[in-house]
Design an enzyme around this catalytic site. Structure first.
Site, PDB file in Angstrom:
ATOM      1  N   ARG A  70     -23.883 -30.245 -10.922  1.00 57.62           N
ATOM      2  CA  ARG A  70     -24.739 -30.163 -12.097  1.00 57.62           C
ATOM      3  C   ARG A  70     -24.515 -31.386 -12.973  1.00 57.62           C
ATOM      4  O   ARG A  70     -23.382 -31.684 -13.363  1.00 57.62           O
ATOM      5  CB  ARG A  70     -24.441 -28.888 -12.895  1.00 57.62           C
ATOM      6  CG  ARG A  70     -25.327 -28.759 -14.117  1.00 57.62           C
ATOM      7  CD  ARG A  70     -24.993 -27.566 -14.965  1.00 57.62           C
ATOM      8  NE  ARG A  70     -25.779 -27.636 -16.197  1.00 57.62           N
ATOM      9  CZ  ARG A  70     -25.383 -27.247 -17.399  1.00 57.62           C
ATOM     10  NH1 ARG A  70     -24.183 -26.715 -17.549  1.00 57.62           N
ATOM     11  NH2 ARG A  70     -26.173 -27.364 -18.445  1.00 57.62           N
TER      12      ARG A  70
ATOM     13  N   HIS B 215     -29.142 -32.296 -22.429  1.00 58.10           N
ATOM     14  CA  HIS B 215     -27.765 -31.921 -22.760  1.00 58.10           C
ATOM     15  C   HIS B 215     -27.354 -32.688 -24.017  1.00 58.10           C
ATOM     16  O   HIS B 215     -26.408 -33.465 -24.017  1.00 58.10           O
ATOM     17  CB  HIS B 215     -26.825 -32.208 -21.594  1.00 58.10           C
ATOM     18  CG  HIS B 215     -25.524 -31.452 -21.662  1.00 58.10           C
ATOM     19  ND1 HIS B 215     -25.048 -30.666 -20.635  1.00 58.10           N
ATOM     20  CD2 HIS B 215     -24.596 -31.341 -22.651  1.00 58.10           C
ATOM     21  CE1 HIS B 215     -23.885 -30.143 -20.969  1.00 58.10           C
ATOM     22  NE2 HIS B 215     -23.589 -30.535 -22.199  1.00 58.10           N
TER      23      HIS B 215
ATOM     24  N   GLU C  35     -27.103 -25.041 -23.724  1.00 59.27           N
ATOM     25  CA  GLU C  35     -26.484 -24.476 -24.918  1.00 59.27           C
ATOM     26  C   GLU C  35     -27.311 -24.728 -26.167  1.00 59.27           C
ATOM     27  O   GLU C  35     -26.910 -25.461 -27.079  1.00 59.27           O
ATOM     28  CB  GLU C  35     -25.053 -25.005 -25.091  1.00 59.27           C
ATOM     29  CG  GLU C  35     -24.149 -24.653 -23.927  1.00 59.27           C
ATOM     30  CD  GLU C  35     -22.683 -25.019 -24.164  1.00 59.27           C
ATOM     31  OE1 GLU C  35     -22.382 -25.597 -25.217  1.00 59.27           O
ATOM     32  OE2 GLU C  35     -21.855 -24.708 -23.292  1.00 59.27           O
TER      33      GLU C  35
ATOM     34  N   ASN D 241     -23.118 -20.473 -19.639  1.00 60.94           N
ATOM     35  CA  ASN D 241     -21.865 -21.187 -19.897  1.00 60.94           C
ATOM     36  C   ASN D 241     -20.932 -20.236 -20.645  1.00 60.94           C
ATOM     37  O   ASN D 241     -21.314 -19.672 -21.677  1.00 60.94           O
ATOM     38  CB  ASN D 241     -22.094 -22.421 -20.766  1.00 60.94           C
ATOM     39  CG  ASN D 241     -22.898 -23.498 -20.072  1.00 60.94           C
ATOM     40  OD1 ASN D 241     -23.226 -23.379 -18.893  1.00 60.94           O
ATOM     41  ND2 ASN D 241     -23.230 -24.553 -20.799  1.00 60.94           N
TER      42      ASN D 241
ATOM     43  N   TYR E 132     -16.628 -19.604 -21.750  1.00 60.04           N
ATOM     44  CA  TYR E 132     -15.268 -20.133 -21.756  1.00 60.04           C
ATOM     45  C   TYR E 132     -14.235 -19.128 -22.251  1.00 60.04           C
ATOM     46  O   TYR E 132     -13.128 -19.066 -21.726  1.00 60.04           O
ATOM     47  CB  TYR E 132     -15.200 -21.381 -22.650  1.00 60.04           C
ATOM     48  CG  TYR E 132     -15.920 -22.561 -22.069  1.00 60.04           C
ATOM     49  CD1 TYR E 132     -15.260 -23.464 -21.245  1.00 60.04           C
ATOM     50  CD2 TYR E 132     -17.272 -22.776 -22.313  1.00 60.04           C
ATOM     51  CE1 TYR E 132     -15.913 -24.560 -20.692  1.00 60.04           C
ATOM     52  CE2 TYR E 132     -17.937 -23.863 -21.763  1.00 60.04           C
ATOM     53  CZ  TYR E 132     -17.255 -24.746 -20.952  1.00 60.04           C
ATOM     54  OH  TYR E 132     -17.904 -25.814 -20.396  1.00 60.04           O
TER      55      TYR E 132
ATOM     56  N   GLU F 222     -21.284 -23.331 -16.494  1.00 57.95           N
ATOM     57  CA  GLU F 222     -20.070 -23.984 -17.000  1.00 57.95           C
ATOM     58  C   GLU F 222     -18.993 -22.933 -17.191  1.00 57.95           C
ATOM     59  O   GLU F 222     -19.251 -21.856 -17.706  1.00 57.95           O
ATOM     60  CB  GLU F 222     -20.291 -24.689 -18.349  1.00 57.95           C
ATOM     61  CG  GLU F 222     -21.060 -25.978 -18.289  1.00 57.95           C
ATOM     62  CD  GLU F 222     -21.169 -26.655 -19.657  1.00 57.95           C
ATOM     63  OE1 GLU F 222     -20.292 -26.396 -20.521  1.00 57.95           O
ATOM     64  OE2 GLU F 222     -22.118 -27.411 -19.861  1.00 57.95           O
TER      65      GLU F 222
END
Length: 1629
Positions: free
Chosen positions: A1134, A1179, A1225, A1367, A1369, A1434
């Site tokens: 990606r 992005h 995002e 995404n 985390y 991500e």
């Protein structure tokens, strides 16, 4: 609870209206109407009309007459009697929309404003989230039975089995299991008034179809819960349902039809009850062995004038219309009472035009079906009535021709229909026994009795409860009525129907003003616990209780003196080099069976009663009476008043289920002047009661003989400076051993003697406030050691053989950590710190009877330099050494914090602290607590325990104090215990420390010495402003109970276990980057400026003034990036396209072919390497030219520009790119870029509006790009396109509070849902829209700050996805915060997020490692958005600081996060299609520059070539890709772990066929031919050409490849270790 019409009843006045607590405790009876009624027996008999019921009534009067009604019966209930309390679902549960629960009639009733002050049961007591809280209260009460009801709508939201809520069933599973685990039997009521509204919409209980619906519901409950539930009530107080719900309409559903509906409802309820009973009887009774009955409510009815036969008959009709209406069909002959039918027939004939009652008729089959359908008679009884005969005319409410009233002498309550007339219960019990239970003998269960009152000191409820329970006892003992249970209504205050929260029936007060809904025991709760303890009212006999025996450890052998530094320095050598990651990895496991879990207090801190019952003053009494010594001039004169509230303390200890309770004896309470000649028996009695109470509940008393509160009379003779104290203390100990030692098996002589010596006699900060820092501390310690030794020998010589107990001393110890463990002098310094603090007392006792050598040396040399004739540290004689050494059976240590210490040569000043030559400071990297210099440094406890093990010969150890005072959030205390106890667990399980007990400090908030009431250490909150000192359990109390229950932290949770298996065959394994972060070449080949070019060149925006001018120079290192991608074995890559690189000004009017060519070459090279590109169009690097024109705030510009840009990319690259992402995002683009201003373009001028405008534009731009692809390219290119949103997972900070659950939901709605909801569901979510609208209007704005979509726009945006790009985390803990009038994203969602202390850190402050969150987030997406295909675009972790290619934390992260993804896929059915590791390279991490590194490959920025160097995680991630998941090591080594098998073995996968993409059936991820250097070649030929082209590159990275190869070979040789050890990583540390 019975409902009453709002009628004017006589009001009580005078002293009889409230209970007299003194007479209540003494058990004295009074005279009132209840007694006078019993004297009227002859007159009543004159009015007897010959019916059986009247004869029964006369017989009852005979019983009560003969029993001596005036007297309080002091006797016990039968053995095995069931003591219960109760609750009802809609009154306590709340969670009205949680878990798919359906609306109930009470939900509707409340929301329509038909209750007091328009209150609702939406939250109620929040019991839906507070099972542990409620069961805690039940353990405190010590009931053996708990009656609760199930919410039909929580199980079947629509009322029918076709729609079942598993979450609702799980809630009741949890409650039932918790009850059984705590030794209580659940009694379940199937229906307590809260009908599903969907059933009411078709007539509710008036519709005969409800019989089958109820039968089906009951069948489900029996099958689901009946293996554990052995007693069932089908209905509770059904008369209220019929009368108040469908008659007067005062209750939900508010139907006013007393003539017809009321009777039809009863008819259907009776048939429903019977069907449920038969279902159980036919299908479940044999296997489950339970009972099914019904709980009927009834007053007792007395004739107003007993001499009037018509009043006697009226009283009988009253009972038949209330009790007999339901009881007679079930317990009689299967039909309504004859008198009821006769009365209704009479009224019907009198009122032919408008009959006041229409009574349905049972068929013979129905009567037979109903008759006998009860295994017990459940009775709800609260009050009595005087009943007179009247002519009620044709009014339906007066069909019975009676009028009710109360006697003015009856005590009123806070309810207008409950008056206290206790003897009515006995009369009613006798009536039931004779009327209904003569033929079929079943027991009576009193299923509800209580009254409302306000306040914690509810003496009126206490008198009511005590009197009614005693009447039940009389019915059993004197009348032979078979009553087997008494249920006090209710466990806690709740939502009382129409009265809302204005009436409080609870034994526990609930603070409905607090979202936390704390529960606090009222005085009636403690009374009820005492009654249960005594099983009634019999006089308490002084039966000797037997304490649990303690296994005595073998006597500790004397040890040689410590060296300088001690050999225990190995502890620093072992642990200090640990990384923060290694020392923080959580350990799951349990302590051994028999581990002692305790809680602590001390006499002066909690007892109060400072001068009560002959107690003498202590030094602390004297000190605190002097103004100015304590903040706010506080003292402990009352403190927690435990001297007078013993039962309240026992309640808390029972609820906690601790194994031990550590408390201290007040020397001056037992001996007021400190001498045995001044014995105070009342003080001895108090401790006897406490000890007996503990032993009765199997709680081991751990008794501290001296906890700082020296009798003032002894201080007057110089206290511990006087050597006579050694003998005086021994006499005190001798008395205590002799008096309490038959039950006390664990003694502690002194608590923290170092504190006594240094703070009391050196610094003078605590009593006796002697300031002599150079010599007094050493003299005091000397005497304390000898006093301890003498007391120990007294026990050893005289009592041990008979009593079999332990004696020790509780020493305080911080842990001291060196700044640099490699420097010997610093290790010597911390060892010296340990010896001066802990070794001062431990060395003489546990080693050789003398002080540590380093201490003798330090003080001696300082004394010599000061030219003193001898050392300030006294010496022991040999006899004294022999007396002292070995005088402890176990090692007791109090520990709170860790400090750092280093050597520092201090001035020659005669003080204990200067003698040490140390510089000591707090450990600044750990969380603070409320107390300065007392940080929560959990890892220090493990090291301390290891040091004790090494230094003192591995003795048995008890942590006798450990706890924290926190500022305001008890979650911090939970984190404290969670981390400290886990470090203790590591010490035991991993290090072999003989830890045998842990004691939490403290039981409750108390007087904290010189800080007064400023700091709070308690597991229970004490309100010191209330004269009752009420105790309320905190969140930490419930957490500590769970730790005790689980005996540690067992790895039983699914989220903690490794799961083995493989992903789908075509699973996408990817890694990622973005253009601005890696490309560099910011001005090369015609690239235009981006907003990040400008932002990073703006001073102060980026850490270390970094920028992306060069970044990783990937624009010029395409071949190197391809090479490392091949090394990774990823199937996908990606990357993002730099909009200004291909369109310098953002428009298609100026296409930069050089920039576009870079991406074409990149795509071709990827395909040649058999790696599929995943391309992100945006992005974050917007062309600056477009931003200058308004950027995302100018939708008229941005949307067409983005559409054109996307169209160009589809056209030029779409033949080869099959996976497109429009935006990455969007929340960062909008909120960080246009709200906070922390990211480009750095706008923060209007955070309340601009982010929403930008987001609105972005969503429409995304939709246009999607439609462009869908309309023009999908058919030929066969690709997929979507958007990538990012989101944390959010958990409630406190898992027991609905408001925290709501806050966590808002986090997801604002974070994930802001952009996902319009795309997947259409429009913004209601939560987001309503929150922003309400706050906007409240601020005076004319409309919401959130723009609205037109219907056409909603349709245009909805469905613009082919997959869900995610995404993720980290996980956060959420709780609500009111931001007032502030505007912005955070203020609008009204949430603050924090992290849990046990979650591992990363290189980013916002990123805590919490793997379980990704699985929960994936499931949320599945359930919220219809289980779309998900690509995790991500996921990764960062590091900071020194470079370490052995990035074990990243391996840990990937292993655990990806395993959670596997669980979501295999166990939960989440449609996960791919996983992307962020990131390929260490790159520019936006505002943090290059300080944070996420890469699998390290980029050496000191090397002009920016060499890419693989980290250890490259090999691990590659192995996951080769194995396509996690092969089970139990099946032996999998061939995927052998790198040599590469290319010859298919990738393991699940056996299911790959699922097609929803809109791209037949799509092939890789085309058969690719462009390579202008030629159309097959993939294999192109790969050969590419390999040739890369030959020179291969040579240049040969060393790196060799290193990786060596690692792979080594890995192959230990492949089992790769999995087994990484799974149990924490065991290494």
């Amino acid at each position: 609870m019975c409902a009453r019409p709002q009628e004017l009843l006589p009001q009580c006045s005078g002293p009889r209206c409230r209970g007299d607590l003194e007479s209540l405790v003494q058990g004295s009876g009074g005279t009132g109407h209840e007694e006078l009624m019993l004297l009227e027996t002859p007159l009543r008999k004159q009015g007897v009309r010959g019916s059986n019921r009247v004869e029964i009534r006369s017989k009852i009067l005979d019983y009560t007459d003969l029993s001596g009604q005036h007297n309080f019966l002091e006797d016990s209930f039968p053995q095995g009697f069931q003591w219960a309390t109760s609750s009802e679902s809609f009154k306590v549960e709340g969670g009205w929309l949680e878990g798919g629960k359906g609306e109930t009639i009470w939900d509707r009733f409340g929301h329509e404003g038909q209750t007091f002050e328009n209150q609702t049961a939406d939250l109620a007591c929040d019991s839906y989230n507070k099972v542990d809280y409620d069961v805690y209260l039940l353990r405190g009460l010590n009931v053996n039975t708990y009656q609760f009801s199930i919410s039909w709508a929580r199980i079947f939201p629509s009322g029918h089995r076709a729609k079942q809520s598993e979450e609702g069933a799980l809630y009741y599973d949890k409650l039932i299991n918790a009850l059984i685990e705590s030794g209580m039997q659940p009694v379940v009521t199937l229906y307590h008034w809260d009908l599903p509204q969907t059933l009411q919409d078709v007539g509710g209980w008036t519709n005969s179809s409800i019989v089958e619906a109820f039968k089906d519901y009951a069948d489900f409950c029996f099958s689901r819960f009946g293996d554990r539930v052995k007693t069932w009530n089908t209905f509770s107080s059904p008369w209220v349902v019929s009368h108040a719900g469908y008659g007067t309409g005062e209750h939900a559903p508010g139907i006013k039809d007393p003539a017809v509906s009321s009777y039809q409802v009863t008819h259907n309820i009776l048939k429903s009850h019977a069907e449920a009973w038969h279902v159980y009887n036919d299908n479940y009774r044999k296997a489950q062995g339970g009972k099914v009955g019904i709980a009927l409510n009834s007053d007792w009815a007395e004739p107003k004038t007993s001499s009037k036969p018509e009043d006697v008959e009226a009283a009988d009709r009253y009972l038949q219309f209330m009790l007999g209406w339901f009881a007679h069909p079930i317990f009689g002959k299967g039909d309504y009472p004859p008198s009821l039918k006769t009365q209704i027939e009479k009224k019907t004939s009198e009122c032919p035009v408008s009959p006041p009652a229409v009574l349905p008729v049972f068929t013979p089959a129905e009567s037979q079906r109903i008759h006998g359908t009860a295994d017990f008679f459940g009775l709800n009884h609260y009050t009595s009535r005087l009943v007179a005969n009247i002519d009620g005319g044709c009014t339906p409410e007066e069909v019975g021709n009676y009028e009710e009233s109360v006697d003015p002498s009856w005590t009123s309550t806070d309810s207008d229909w409950i008056y206290s007339a206790p003897s009515g219960l006995r009369s009613l019990l006798n009536y039931i026994s004779n009327e209904y239970l003569n033929v079929k003998k079943v027991p009576i269960y009193i299923t509800g009795n209580g009254m409302p009152t306000d306040g914690l000191n509810d003496t009126s409820r206490m008198e009511y409860m005590r009197s009614y329970i005693n009447e039940a006892l009389k019915a059993i003992k004197l009348d032979g009525v078979d009553v087997q249970r008494f249920t006090v209504q209710s466990l806690m205050d709740g939502f009382e129907g129409k009265q809302g929260y204005s009436e409080r029936f609870g034994l526990h007060h609930v603070n409905f003003r607090s979202g936390a809904r704390p529960r606090t025991p009222k005085q009636s709760a403690y009374l009820y616990a005492q009654i249960i303890k005594q099983n009634g009212f019999a006089s308490v006999t002084n039966n000797q209780v037997k304490a649990t025996e303690i296994i005595l450890p073998s006597r500790l052998a004397p040890l040689p003196p410590s060296e300088i530094p001690s050999t225990s320095k190995v502890v620093w050598e072992k642990f200090s080099p640990q990384s923060k990651f290694h020392r923080s990895v959580y350990h799951y496991g349990t302590f051994p069976e028999g581990f002692s879990w305790g809680v602590s207090s001390s006499a002066y801190q909690i007892e109060g009663g400072w001068n009560a019952d002959g107690k003498g003053p202590s030094v602390w009494d004297t000190f605190t009476q002097t103004p100015g010594n304590i903040p706010d001039n506080a003292n402990a004169n009352v403190a927690c008043n435990s001297y007078n509230r013993l039962e309240e303390d026992l309640y808390m200890l029972r609820a906690l289920r601790v194994k031990s309770y550590r408390f201290s004896l007040s020397w001056s309470r037992i001996f007021p002047d400190g001498r045995t000649s001044s014995l105070n028996q009342k003080g001895v009695d108090y401790y006897n009661q406490l000890i007996d109470g503990l032993v009765a509940y199997n709680i081991t008393p751990i008794v501290t003989l001296y906890y700082w509160d020296l009798p003032q009379a002894l201080q007057d003779i110089n206290g511990w400076e006087n050597e006579d104290m050694i003998d005086i203390f021994n006499e005190f100990c001798d008395f205590c051993f002799a008096t309490f030692g038959d039950r006390v098996k664990f003694w502690i002589t002194f608590n923290q003697p170092q504190t006594i010596a240094w703070s009391g006699y050196g610094l003078g900060t605590i009593p006796p406030n002697v300031k002599d820092p150079g010599t007094a501390p050493y003299r005091i310690a000397h005497n304390l050691l000898k006093a301890h030794a003498k007391a120990y020998h007294t026990y050893d010589d005289i009592y041990r053989k008979a009593q079999g107990g332990l004696v020790s001393i509780a020493l305080n110890a911080d842990w001291f950590e060196p700044p640099d463990v490699t420097v010997l002098r610093e290790v010597e310094a911390v060892d010296r710190a340990m010896q001066f603090q802990l070794g001062w007392f431990a060395h003489p006792i546990f080693k050789n009877g003398d002080y540590p050598e380093v201490m003798k040396w330090q003080v001696g040399i300082k004394s010599e330099i000061e030219k003193l004739s001898e050392s300030r540290l006294p010496s022991f004689t040999e006899d004294e050494k022999n007396l002292i050494k070995g005088t402890a059976d176990v090692f007791c240590v109090n520990h709170y914090t860790t400090m750092t210490a280093r050597h520092e040569t201090l001035p020659f000043t005669s003080t204990y602290d200067y003698d040490q030559d140390l510089f000591i400071r707090e450990e600044v990297d750990s969380p603070t607590t409320a107390i300065p210099n007392q940080r929560a440094v959990s890892w220090g406890l493990r090291r301390l325990l290891n040091w004790i093990k090494e230094e003192y010969g591995n003795p048995p150890i008890y942590v006798t104090e450990n706890g924290a005072s926190v500022f305001w959030d008890d979650s911090e205390r939970v984190d404290f215990y969670k981390t400290y106890i886990d470090e203790a667990l590591k010490a035991h399980n991993l290090d072999g420390v003989r830890l045998e007990g842990y004691i939490a400090t403290s039981l409750m908030d108390s007087f904290e010495w010189v800080h007064g009431y400023t700091y709070a250490f308690g597991l229970h909150h004490v309100d010191f402003n209330d004269p009752n000192q009420p105790r309320t359990p905190k969140y930490s109390a419930h957490f500590y109970y769970q730790v005790i229950r689980d005996n540690g932290f067992p790895s039983t949770l699914d989220k903690d276990k490794m799961y083995y298996g493989h992903f789908r065959e075509d699973f996408m394994w990817s890694t990622a980057s973005s253009s601005y972060q890696i490309e560099g070449a910011w001005k090369q080949d015609g690239k235009g400026l981006s907003i990040w070019d400008k932002f990073t060149h703006t001073p102060g925006k980026i850490e270390n003034h970094d920028n992306g001018d060069l970044a990783c120079n990937s624009y010029n290192k395409l071949e190197e990036d391809i090479a490392i991608l091949k090394q990774l074995k990823v199937t996908h890559y990606r990357f993002s396209i730099s909009w200004p690189r291909v369109l310098p000004d953002g428009t298609i009017n100026n296409i930069n072919e050089a920039g576009l060519n870079y991406y074409e070459r990149l795509v071709d090279a990827l395909l040649a390497a058999n790696i599929q590109p995943q391309v992100t169009l945006y992005h974050w690097d917007l062309p600056q030219a477009l931003e200058d024109a308004g950027g995302f705030l100018n939708e008229a510009l941005l949307i067409p520009m983005f559409k054109d840009y996307a169209d160009l990319m589809f056209r030029r690259l779409g033949d080869r790119v099959k996976i497109w992402i429009t935006f990455n995002e969007p929340i960062i683009i909008t909120n960080h870029g246009y709200g906070f201003g922390a990211f480009a373009p750095g706008i923060s001028s209007d955070p309340g509006r601009l982010p929403y405008i930008a987001g609105h534009t972005l969503l429409k731009a995304h939709a246009e790009a999607w439609h462009t692809y869908n309309d023009h390219y999908r058919a030929t290119q066969k690709g997929i396109i979507s958007i990538t949103v990012n989101s944390d997972w959010a958990e409630p900070r406190t898992p027991y509070q609905q408001e925290d659950f709501d806050a966590a939901r808002r986090v997801l709605e604002f974070y994930l849902g802001w952009f996902s909801h319009p795309i997947f569901n259409g429009d913004y979510s209601e939560i987001v829209k309503s929150r922003i609208r309400e706050r906007s209007l409240a601020a005076g704005l004319p409309e919401s700050r959130l723009p609205e979509f037109t219907p056409e726009e909603i349709q245009r945006i909805k469905g613009t996805h082919d997959f869900f790009g995610l995404n993720h985390y980290t996980t956060v803990l959420a709780f609500p915060v009111d931001h007032g009038t502030a505007e912005g994203f955070d203020a609008d969602r009204g949430v603050v997020v924090v992290s849990e202390r046990t979650w591992l850190d990363s290189g980013s402050v916002w990123l805590k490692i919490a793997p379980f969150g990704i699985r929960r987030l994936l499931n949320f997406i599945k359930n919220e958005y219809g289980n779309p295909p998900i690509i995790i675009t991500e996921n990764g972790v960062s590091e900071r600081g020194d470079v370490d290619l052995n990035d074990y934390h990243r391996n840990y992260f990937y292993e655990n996060y990806i395993n959670q993804v596997l669980k979501a896929y295999l166990l939960d059915g989440v449609d996960v299609r791919g996983y992307t590791a962020w990131s390929l390279l260490d790159n520019l991490e936006w505002a943090t520059g290059y300080a944070e590194r996420f890469g699998l490959f390290y980029v050496n920025r000191s090397d002009p070539n920016l060499a890419r160097i693989p980290k250890n995680s490259v090999s691990y991630y590659t192995s996951l890709i080769r194995c396509n998941g996690f092969p089970d090591p139990a099946l032996g080594p999998h061939e995927c772990l052998n790198p040599e098998s590469e290319g010859t073995t298919e990738r393991p996968a699940t056996k299911e066929s790959p699922t097609q993409w929803p809109v791209t059936t037949g799509m092939s991820i890789s085309d058969s031919n690719v462009n390579f250097l202008g030629m159309k070649l097959s993939i294999s030929d192109a790969e050969t050409g590419l390999n040739t082209t890369f030959a020179l590159l291969v040579v240049s990275v040969f060393a790196a490849v060799c290193a990786s190869f060596c690692f792979v070979v080594a890995k192959r040789q230990s492949k089992k270790k790769l999995y087994a050890e990484s799974i149990k990583l924490e065991n290494k540390f």
